[in-house]
Motif scaffolding. Structure first.
Motif, PDB file in Angstrom:
ATOM      1  N   GLY A 167      14.433  64.616   6.758  1.00 43.76           N
ATOM      2  CA  GLY A 167      14.313  64.627   8.217  1.00 43.76           C
ATOM      3  C   GLY A 167      13.314  63.591   8.717  1.00 43.76           C
ATOM      4  O   GLY A 167      13.607  62.809   9.618  1.00 43.76           O
ATOM      5  N   HIS A 168      12.139  63.578   8.105  1.00 50.11           N
ATOM      6  CA  HIS A 168      11.121  62.599   8.517  1.00 50.11           C
ATOM      7  C   HIS A 168      11.561  61.174   8.178  1.00 50.11           C
ATOM      8  O   HIS A 168      11.341  60.255   8.973  1.00 50.11           O
ATOM      9  CB  HIS A 168       9.769  62.915   7.881  1.00 50.11           C
ATOM     10  CG  HIS A 168       9.102  64.111   8.469  1.00 50.11           C
ATOM     11  ND1 HIS A 168       8.724  64.190   9.791  1.00 50.11           N
ATOM     12  CD2 HIS A 168       8.757  65.299   7.917  1.00 50.11           C
ATOM     13  CE1 HIS A 168       8.165  65.357  10.032  1.00 50.11           C
ATOM     14  NE2 HIS A 168       8.184  66.060   8.900  1.00 50.11           N
ATOM     15  N   PHE A 169      12.177  61.003   7.015  1.00 51.66           N
ATOM     16  CA  PHE A 169      12.677  59.677   6.654  1.00 51.66           C
ATOM     17  C   PHE A 169      13.692  59.204   7.697  1.00 51.66           C
ATOM     18  O   PHE A 169      13.628  58.068   8.170  1.00 51.66           O
ATOM     19  CB  PHE A 169      13.320  59.704   5.261  1.00 51.66           C
ATOM     20  CG  PHE A 169      13.903  58.388   4.851  1.00 51.66           C
ATOM     21  CD1 PHE A 169      13.089  57.370   4.383  1.00 51.66           C
ATOM     22  CD2 PHE A 169      15.267  58.145   4.948  1.00 51.66           C
ATOM     23  CE1 PHE A 169      13.612  56.136   4.014  1.00 51.66           C
ATOM     24  CE2 PHE A 169      15.806  56.926   4.579  1.00 51.66           C
ATOM     25  CZ  PHE A 169      14.985  55.915   4.116  1.00 51.66           C
ATOM     26  N   ILE A 193      16.405  56.067  -3.190  1.00 50.24           N
ATOM     27  CA  ILE A 193      15.562  57.201  -3.577  1.00 50.24           C
ATOM     28  C   ILE A 193      14.102  56.755  -3.674  1.00 50.24           C
ATOM     29  O   ILE A 193      13.197  57.472  -3.232  1.00 50.24           O
ATOM     30  CB  ILE A 193      16.045  57.837  -4.899  1.00 50.24           C
ATOM     31  CG1 ILE A 193      17.374  58.562  -4.688  1.00 50.24           C
ATOM     32  CG2 ILE A 193      14.986  58.772  -5.482  1.00 50.24           C
ATOM     33  CD1 ILE A 193      17.307  59.803  -3.820  1.00 50.24           C
ATOM     34  N   ALA A 194      13.852  55.584  -4.227  1.00 48.24           N
ATOM     35  CA  ALA A 194      12.484  55.067  -4.325  1.00 48.24           C
ATOM     36  C   ALA A 194      11.883  54.880  -2.938  1.00 48.24           C
ATOM     37  O   ALA A 194      10.712  55.211  -2.705  1.00 48.24           O
ATOM     38  CB  ALA A 194      12.470  53.757  -5.106  1.00 48.24           C
ATOM     39  N   THR A 195      12.665  54.370  -2.006  1.00 44.42           N
ATOM     40  CA  THR A 195      12.194  54.186  -0.628  1.00 44.42           C
ATOM     41  C   THR A 195      11.873  55.525   0.022  1.00 44.42           C
ATOM     42  O   THR A 195      10.848  55.677   0.690  1.00 44.42           O
ATOM     43  CB  THR A 195      13.259  53.425   0.201  1.00 44.42           C
ATOM     44  OG1 THR A 195      13.494  52.154  -0.409  1.00 44.42           O
ATOM     45  CG2 THR A 195      12.816  53.233   1.634  1.00 44.42           C
ATOM     46  N   ILE A 196      12.745  56.506  -0.173  1.00 44.70           N
ATOM     47  CA  ILE A 196      12.529  57.842   0.390  1.00 44.70           C
ATOM     48  C   ILE A 196      11.290  58.485  -0.235  1.00 44.70           C
ATOM     49  O   ILE A 196      10.458  59.072   0.472  1.00 44.70           O
ATOM     50  CB  ILE A 196      13.779  58.726   0.188  1.00 44.70           C
ATOM     51  CG1 ILE A 196      14.937  58.187   1.035  1.00 44.70           C
ATOM     52  CG2 ILE A 196      13.479  60.177   0.543  1.00 44.70           C
ATOM     53  CD1 ILE A 196      16.291  58.803   0.729  1.00 44.70           C
ATOM     54  N   ALA A 197      11.132  58.351  -1.545  1.00 43.30           N
ATOM     55  CA  ALA A 197       9.966  58.918  -2.232  1.00 43.30           C
ATOM     56  C   ALA A 197       8.674  58.269  -1.743  1.00 43.30           C
ATOM     57  O   ALA A 197       7.682  58.962  -1.505  1.00 43.30           O
ATOM     58  CB  ALA A 197      10.115  58.755  -3.743  1.00 43.30           C
ATOM     59  N   ASP A 198       8.678  56.952  -1.588  1.00 47.50           N
ATOM     60  CA  ASP A 198       7.492  56.242  -1.081  1.00 47.50           C
ATOM     61  C   ASP A 198       7.164  56.713   0.331  1.00 47.50           C
ATOM     62  O   ASP A 198       5.992  56.898   0.681  1.00 47.50           O
ATOM     63  CB  ASP A 198       7.712  54.736  -1.088  1.00 47.50           C
ATOM     64  CG  ASP A 198       7.719  54.141  -2.491  1.00 47.50           C
ATOM     65  OD1 ASP A 198       7.316  54.839  -3.443  1.00 47.50           O
ATOM     66  OD2 ASP A 198       8.156  52.976  -2.627  1.00 47.50           O
ATOM     67  N   HIS A 199       8.188  56.875   1.143  1.00 45.96           N
ATOM     68  CA  HIS A 199       7.989  57.342   2.528  1.00 45.96           C
ATOM     69  C   HIS A 199       7.380  58.735   2.530  1.00 45.96           C
ATOM     70  O   HIS A 199       6.432  59.007   3.274  1.00 45.96           O
ATOM     71  CB  HIS A 199       9.324  57.319   3.271  1.00 45.96           C
ATOM     72  CG  HIS A 199       9.215  57.749   4.682  1.00 45.96           C
ATOM     73  ND1 HIS A 199       9.416  59.061   5.066  1.00 45.96           N
ATOM     74  CD2 HIS A 199       8.912  57.052   5.821  1.00 45.96           C
ATOM     75  CE1 HIS A 199       9.243  59.148   6.376  1.00 45.96           C
ATOM     76  NE2 HIS A 199       8.932  57.955   6.845  1.00 45.96           N
ATOM     77  N   ALA A 208       5.623  60.188   0.153  1.00 43.67           N
ATOM     78  CA  ALA A 208       4.254  60.125  -0.369  1.00 43.67           C
ATOM     79  C   ALA A 208       3.291  59.596   0.689  1.00 43.67           C
ATOM     80  O   ALA A 208       2.182  60.086   0.818  1.00 43.67           O
ATOM     81  CB  ALA A 208       4.207  59.254  -1.621  1.00 43.67           C
ATOM     82  N   ALA A 209       3.724  58.611   1.459  1.00 45.39           N
ATOM     83  CA  ALA A 209       2.878  58.046   2.504  1.00 45.39           C
ATOM     84  C   ALA A 209       2.596  59.071   3.599  1.00 45.39           C
ATOM     85  O   ALA A 209       1.497  59.113   4.162  1.00 45.39           O
ATOM     86  CB  ALA A 209       3.526  56.798   3.089  1.00 45.39           C
TER      87      ALA A 209
END
Length: 87
Positions: free
Chosen positions: A28-30, A75-81, A83-84
């Motif tokens: 949702g936030h992504f 998935i890496a982009t979503i995970a980084d988002h 984590a941030a």
């Protein structure tokens, strides 16, 4: 044919109403922060990703299990988002 606006609304609804609270929050936030700036090809991939099982998605995003190659960069982009947002 679906308009760009309708597509973004549909993807937002599918992002925020996943079935598990963790994925609701992560996707949702992504979606809120990134979807409007994504290319058509990236939106196509994100749309396909939303068809995946929440338990699989959660394991991919958290790094418990490697994501399928086709989804790995997203998935890496979503995970980084995610984590941030946690920091």
């Amino acid at each position: 044919m679906e308009t760009d606006e309708a597509r973004l609304k549909r993807l937002a609804m599918r992002s925020w109403r996943r079935g598990t609270k963790e994925m609701d929050i992560i996707l949702g936030h992504f979606c809120d922060d990134r979807l409007a700036e994504m290319s058509k090809d990236d939106l196509d991939l994100y749309d396909a990703l939303l068809a995946e099982n929440d338990q699989d998605l959660y394991q991919w995003v958290t790094g418990q299990v490697a994501a399928p190659e086709r989804f790995s960069p997203l998935i890496a982009t979503i995970a980084d988002h995610a984590a941030a947002r946690d920091h």
